[in-house]
Design a protein around this motif. Structure first.
Motif, PDB file in Angstrom:
ATOM      1  N   TYR A   1       0.797  -1.222   0.000  1.00  0.00           N
ATOM      2  CA  TYR A   1       0.000   0.000   0.000  1.00  0.00           C
ATOM      3  C   TYR A   1       0.836   1.281   0.000  1.00  0.00           C
ATOM      4  CZ  TYR A   1      -4.099  -2.900   0.807  1.00  0.00           C
ATOM      5  OH  TYR A   1      -5.103  -3.832   0.668  1.00  0.00           O
ATOM      6  N   ARG A   2       2.130   1.161   0.161  1.00  0.00           N
ATOM      7  CA  ARG A   2       2.980   2.345   0.070  1.00  0.00           C
ATOM      8  C   ARG A   2       3.002   2.907  -1.344  1.00  0.00           C
ATOM      9  NH1 ARG A   2       8.660   0.282   1.979  1.00  0.00           N
ATOM     10  NH2 ARG A   2       8.010  -1.365   0.547  1.00  0.00           N
ATOM     11  N   TYR A   3       2.818   2.018  -2.309  1.00  0.00           N
ATOM     12  CA  TYR A   3       2.942   2.420  -3.706  1.00  0.00           C
ATOM     13  C   TYR A   3       1.584   2.412  -4.413  1.00  0.00           C
ATOM     14  CZ  TYR A   3       7.660   1.208  -2.332  1.00  0.00           C
ATOM     15  OH  TYR A   3       8.861   1.115  -1.655  1.00  0.00           O
ATOM     16  N   VAL A   4       0.560   2.791  -3.680  1.00  0.00           N
ATOM     17  CA  VAL A   4      -0.803   2.791  -4.225  1.00  0.00           C
ATOM     18  C   VAL A   4      -1.429   4.174  -4.099  1.00  0.00           C
ATOM     19  CG1 VAL A   4      -3.144   1.894  -3.909  1.00  0.00           C
ATOM     20  CG2 VAL A   4      -1.184   0.339  -3.772  1.00  0.00           C
ATOM     21  N   SER A   5      -1.882   4.706  -5.238  1.00  0.00           N
ATOM     22  CA  SER A   5      -2.681   5.932  -5.224  1.00  0.00           C
ATOM     23  C   SER A   5      -4.167   5.574  -5.319  1.00  0.00           C
ATOM     24  CB  SER A   5      -2.295   6.838  -6.398  1.00  0.00           C
ATOM     25  OG  SER A   5      -0.991   7.350  -6.230  1.00  0.00           O
ATOM     26  N   TYR A   6      -4.447   4.481  -6.008  1.00  0.00           N
ATOM     27  CA  TYR A   6      -5.813   3.966  -6.101  1.00  0.00           C
ATOM     28  C   TYR A   6      -5.747   2.468  -6.356  1.00  0.00           C
ATOM     29  CZ  TYR A   6      -5.394   3.527 -11.194  1.00  0.00           C
ATOM     30  OH  TYR A   6      -5.012   3.159 -12.464  1.00  0.00           O
TER      31      TYR A   6
END
Length: 216
Positions: A114-119
């Motif tokens: 989830y660190r590399y998630v915008s959506y």
């Protein structure tokens, strides 16, 4: 002490600017031009965070001195502890976003960093549907729509990168006062691979505008 303050799309900007500085060191011999690129990259990064503390700002400023690929990698890696994760979401929470879909197929949430998630996005091949989940100011919103795979690569409206796309079409929840039975379809071309899109995205404005056009 600096708390996490960098969102995924901002982290992507930093990473790309770090790469620009390294390329400049390797390709530009004119000191004035090189200085312009270096300070320009630093300015673009700092502008992303107008309200951060001095300690947080100091974490970003070394971008100006990156001369090698390895130095750039270390720089962005050292910023990872300061990434703001996409809020944790459960299967039940996602199901509540799509209450009419009783056979909703979900991605494996345990495999998502989830660190590399915008959506969040995923597709269901059996129903030809795509789903998007976004954190809109602390409240999750979900969009469900049909998708049609594009025949050729083009530019994604979310990340603005040249990728394999699908035309994603969702029915807007807006209703015309005089035409209560009128349903408006809102569509745009988006990356088929949400992971790639999240790695590319540097601005969430287009995504938020699209979501607003559907849910409000």
């Amino acid at each position: 002490m600096c708390e996490p303050f960098i969102r995924n799309h901002q982290y992507n900007v930093i990473r790309k600017q770090a790469e620009e500085v390294v390329r400049a060191y390797q390709a530009i011999s004119d000191p004035k031009v090189l200085e312009s690129v270096r300070y320009g990259a630093q300015e673009k990064v700092l502008e992303l965070f107008p309200n951060v503390t001095e300690d947080c700002s100091k974490l970003l400023t070394p971008i100006i001195d990156l001369q090698t690929v390895e130095a750039a990698r270390r720089y962005v890696a050292e910023l990872e502890p300061y990434l703001v994760e996409f809020p944790s979401i459960s299967v039940k929470q996602i199901q509540k976003l799509f209450p009419k879909n009783k056979k909703l197929k979900l991605p494996d949430l345990s495999q998502i960093d989830y660190r590399y998630v915008s959506y969040l996005s995923w597709s269901d091949l059996s129903t030809n549907k795509m789903y998007i989940v976004y954190d809109a100011g602390g409240q999750f919103v979900g969009i469900e729509g049909r998708y049609t795979i594009a025949n050729k690569k083009s530019y994604c409206f979310v990340c603005n990168k040249f990728e394999k796309l699908a035309l994603f079409s969702a029915v807007s929840k807006k209703r015309h006062a005089n035409l209560p039975d009128y349903y408006k379809s809102v569509g745009n071309y988006i990356c088929m691979n949400g992971h790639d899109c999240n790695r590319n995205i540097t601005d969430v404005t287009a995504l938020e505008k699209f979501i607003a056009s559907v849910v409000h």
